[in-house]
Write an enzyme that holds these catalytic residues in place. Sequence first.
Site, mmCIF file in Angstrom:
data_model
loop_
_atom_site.group_PDB
_atom_site.id
_atom_site.type_symbol
_atom_site.label_atom_id
_atom_site.label_comp_id
_atom_site.label_asym_id
_atom_site.label_seq_id
_atom_site.Cartn_x
_atom_site.Cartn_y
_atom_site.Cartn_z
ATOM 1 N N LYS A 191 0.853 -1.185 0.000
ATOM 2 C CA LYS A 191 0.000 0.000 0.000
ATOM 3 C C LYS A 191 0.890 1.236 0.000
ATOM 4 C CE LYS A 191 -3.702 2.363 2.525
ATOM 5 N NZ LYS A 191 -4.607 2.307 3.679
ATOM 6 N N LYS A 244 -2.120 -1.727 -3.705
ATOM 7 C CA LYS A 244 -2.946 -0.530 -3.774
ATOM 8 C C LYS A 244 -2.060 0.703 -3.859
ATOM 9 C CE LYS A 244 -6.308 2.003 -0.923
ATOM 10 N NZ LYS A 244 -6.990 2.069 0.367
#
Length: 323
Positions: A191, A244
Amino acid sequence: MDRTRRLRMNAAIRDLVREQHVRIDELIYPMFVIEGENICSPVDSMPGICQYSTDRMWEELERVREAGIRGILIFGIPDHKDETGSGAYDENGIIQKAVRLIKKRYPDLLVIADVCLCEYTSHGHCGLVKDGVILNDETLPLLAKTAVSYARAGADIIAPSDMMDLRVAAIRDALDENGFSQIPVMAYSAKFASAYYGPFRDAAHSAPGFGDRKTYQMDPANGREALREVEEDILEGADLIIAKPALAYMDVIKEISQNYNIPIAAYNVSGEYSMVKAAAANGWIDEKKIVMENLTGLKRAGAKMIITYHALDAAKWIREEEK
């Protein structure tokens, strides 16, 4: 002599040799639930996306069911925030209430519960804060407590997105100790501290009150570091991982898929969604073609599943192509 065009000469041949397909059962739809009653509040920066109170979330969940989508990723927006994010692990918190209701009406719907404190803290950071520093180890018990609370409410998968070190191990241990050894952990392992999250922060009311999240989310320049994060989370007990954002990080998804035998979810995030919607609204692009090309690219990169705000539209388009 090799002529690759032979396999492109008509639609039937192209379909026959197509390497990747986006399937409806691989789509996961993110949803925002908010405290209150009779609320369907559009998110201005995310056309087509709303915050729903629990008495009106059925409107969207029925669309999810009718589309054939089998899983949702749920985020909560509380009516109270404090320094310790207590709403995240309150047994009567917004996520806990929503999950109990959803599983009662739709027992077969896969409910993935995002675990983070940012929506629940008064400072908007994903962990406890002291003297402007986000505390890692002191945050872990609260994340573990939140995960157990969500599992107790009926969540099928726990998805920690906070990016604190060692949080997967803390959550896995807490789930096991409380009788939830069967609940998988889907870790946001890769992330990045991305500018693509802006619309999400509007939707979740989760913008940091000071500074940024660069001390715990990853530097967008570091691809190899993502592999280290993934490996650590796997060793700590992650069953699935999330990369992500998605579109600017297809190289990272590809590297993960080639190095680790673990299911990968690509999170096609809010900014990626909103850019497509804005361009389509101005008539600059063909929305259907762009969305399906993006999702196909994520599958080609190695994603097994895709978390996307386009899921309802994509499911409709996939069904149309199948007729």
